[in-house]
Scaffold this motif. Structure first.
Motif, PDB file in Angstrom:
ATOM      1  N   LEU A 200       0.836  -1.200   0.000  1.00 10.54           N
ATOM      2  CA  LEU A 200       0.000   0.000   0.000  1.00 10.54           C
ATOM      3  C   LEU A 200       0.868   1.245   0.000  1.00 10.54           C
ATOM      4  O   LEU A 200       0.612   2.201  -0.768  1.00 10.54           O
ATOM      5  N   LYS A 201       1.910   1.261   0.808  1.00  5.65           N
ATOM      6  CA  LYS A 201       2.828   2.402   0.870  1.00  5.65           C
ATOM      7  C   LYS A 201       3.485   2.638  -0.487  1.00  5.65           C
ATOM      8  O   LYS A 201       3.585   3.775  -0.960  1.00  5.65           O
ATOM      9  N   LYS A 202       3.907   1.561  -1.113  1.00  5.29           N
ATOM     10  CA  LYS A 202       4.546   1.665  -2.426  1.00  5.29           C
ATOM     11  C   LYS A 202       3.567   2.215  -3.467  1.00  5.29           C
ATOM     12  O   LYS A 202       3.934   3.052  -4.300  1.00  5.29           O
ATOM     13  N   TYR A 203       2.326   1.741  -3.409  1.00  2.30           N
ATOM     14  CA  TYR A 203       1.320   2.215  -4.357  1.00  2.30           C
ATOM     15  C   TYR A 203       1.021   3.695  -4.122  1.00  2.30           C
ATOM     16  O   TYR A 203       0.912   4.476  -5.080  1.00  2.30           O
ATOM     17  N   TYR A 204       0.894   4.101  -2.860  1.00  2.00           N
ATOM     18  CA  TYR A 204       0.634   5.502  -2.554  1.00  2.00           C
ATOM     19  C   TYR A 204       1.771   6.398  -3.033  1.00  2.00           C
ATOM     20  O   TYR A 204       1.548   7.519  -3.496  1.00  2.00           O
ATOM     21  N   GLU A 205       2.985   5.919  -2.925  1.00  6.57           N
ATOM     22  CA  GLU A 205       4.135   6.678  -3.429  1.00  6.57           C
ATOM     23  C   GLU A 205       4.055   6.832  -4.941  1.00  6.57           C
ATOM     24  O   GLU A 205       4.428   7.884  -5.490  1.00  6.57           O
ATOM     25  N   SER A 206       3.538   5.805  -5.611  1.00  6.45           N
ATOM     26  CA  SER A 206       3.416   5.876  -7.074  1.00  6.45           C
ATOM     27  C   SER A 206       2.338   6.876  -7.494  1.00  6.45           C
ATOM     28  O   SER A 206       2.420   7.463  -8.584  1.00  6.45           O
ATOM     29  N   ILE A 207       1.327   7.078  -6.645  1.00  3.29           N
ATOM     30  CA  ILE A 207       0.301   8.079  -6.944  1.00  3.29           C
ATOM     31  C   ILE A 207       0.917   9.472  -6.989  1.00  3.29           C
ATOM     32  O   ILE A 207       0.605  10.278  -7.876  1.00  3.29           O
ATOM     33  N   MET A 208       1.804   9.741  -6.039  1.00  2.73           N
ATOM     34  CA  MET A 208       2.400  11.065  -5.951  1.00  2.73           C
ATOM     35  C   MET A 208       3.593  11.241  -6.880  1.00  2.73           C
ATOM     36  O   MET A 208       4.131  12.345  -6.994  1.00  2.73           O
ATOM     37  N   ASN A 209       3.994  10.161  -7.550  1.00  6.04           N
ATOM     38  CA  ASN A 209       5.083  10.240  -8.528  1.00  6.04           C
ATOM     39  C   ASN A 209       4.780   9.288  -9.686  1.00  6.04           C
ATOM     40  O   ASN A 209       5.513   8.331  -9.935  1.00  6.04           O
ATOM     41  N   PRO A 210       3.702   9.545 -10.413  1.00  8.64           N
ATOM     42  CA  PRO A 210       3.281   8.617 -11.466  1.00  8.64           C
ATOM     43  C   PRO A 210       4.260   8.601 -12.646  1.00  8.64           C
ATOM     44  O   PRO A 210       4.819   9.629 -13.018  1.00  8.64           O
ATOM     45  N   LYS A 211       4.443   7.403 -13.203  1.00  5.30           N
ATOM     46  CA  LYS A 211       5.308   7.261 -14.374  1.00  5.30           C
ATOM     47  C   LYS A 211       4.471   7.511 -15.625  1.00  5.30           C
ATOM     48  O   LYS A 211       4.044   6.590 -16.309  1.00  5.30           O
ATOM     49  N   SER A 212       4.228   8.769 -15.884  1.00 16.35           N
ATOM     50  CA  SER A 212       3.373   9.153 -16.997  1.00 16.35           C
ATOM     51  C   SER A 212       3.857  10.462 -17.579  1.00 16.35           C
ATOM     52  O   SER A 212       4.321  11.355 -16.853  1.00 16.35           O
TER      53      SER A 212
END
Length: 251
Positions: free
Chosen positions: A195-207
């Motif tokens: 969950l922590k890893k996913y939340y970090e990806s929200i704030m730094n999306p690879k897009s």
């Protein structure tokens, strides 16, 4: 003589084709009146007979649920056309029933705004996902794409979900193009690490197409609302995500 007749026929066909194209464009892009406005009060106020100290809920859920018992919430986003009831198919229907069915449970391509049964209806899951079509006429979740504009994203940072008894306020933290993975089936949100890893990806999306709220971070105790709609590619989705900031109890 025959040449003159042929030119007239050709001209007539071109005129009909032009009229047909104009009509198609008009019907396709004509804004659609929201059919659910009668179920929402324009203001949130304290009723004179309300001694509870809680505000009135502006959504007439009892009337909506008389029409369809699968209605359990309502979502609205200022600056967009998103102002709709939210449904979740009961167990006697396909989980994606409302992908192409309306509130009367009749076939309609536009469908409804809906969640799947992987999510509970209280919005208390770590991540709740709502789906809606990207309609050409601007209905459903089409206007979520306005968040692709940095100025619009900066100015509009709130979305609200109403449920019977609650008003949930979310701050929009990110909007970006994502791949077409099924989020709830792909990630194990019961794992704090994942969950922590996913939340970090929200704030730094690879897009390449993304807007993210500066200076914010997410905690594993946060509740995220994800809105998912189509892009021009079948392999991509456009996501708008917000974090729950307030839960107001209503009468």
């Amino acid at each position: 003589m025959k040449s003159g007749i042929s030119r007239k026929i050709l001209f007539f066909i071109l005129v009909l084709t032009t009229i047909g194209c104009i009509l198609w464009l008009f019907l396709t892009f004509k804004p659609v009146k929201n059919p659910f406005t009668e179920y929402k009060s324009t203001t949130i106020s304290m009723d004179s007979d309300n001694n509870s100290g809680y505000p009135e809920n502006p959504i007439h859920f009892k009337e909506l649920q008389k029409k369809n018992k699968d209605v359990y919430a309502w979502i609205t986003i200022p600056g967009t056309n998103v102002d709709y009831p939210v449904v979740q198919a009961s167990n006697d229907k396909s989980d994606n029933f409302y992908l192409d069915h309306n509130i009367d449970q009749e076939y309609e391509f536009a469908g409804m705004i809906y969640s799947q049964r992987l999510n509970n209806k209280s919005f208390s899951d770590p991540v709740t996902v709502l789906y809606g079509h990207n309609m050409l006429n601007g209905s459903m979740f089409a206007t979520l794409h306005r968040f692709e504009d940095a100025k619009f994203f900066k100015k509009h940072d709130t979305m609200t979900v109403y449920t019977p008894g609650h008003i949930l306020t979310y701050r929009i933290v990110a909007a970006y193009i994502y791949d077409n993975r099924h989020i709830l089936n792909t990630f194990d949100f019961s794992s704090k690490k994942e969950l922590k890893k996913y939340y970090e990806s929200i704030m730094n999306p690879k897009s390449m197409v993304k807007n993210v709220r500066d200076g914010l971070s997410l905690s594993t105790t946060d509740h995220i609302l994800t809105l998912s709609t189509c892009t021009s590619s079948d392999s991509q989705r456009y996501l708008v995500q917000g974090v729950l900031t307030n839960d107001t109890i209503t009468k």
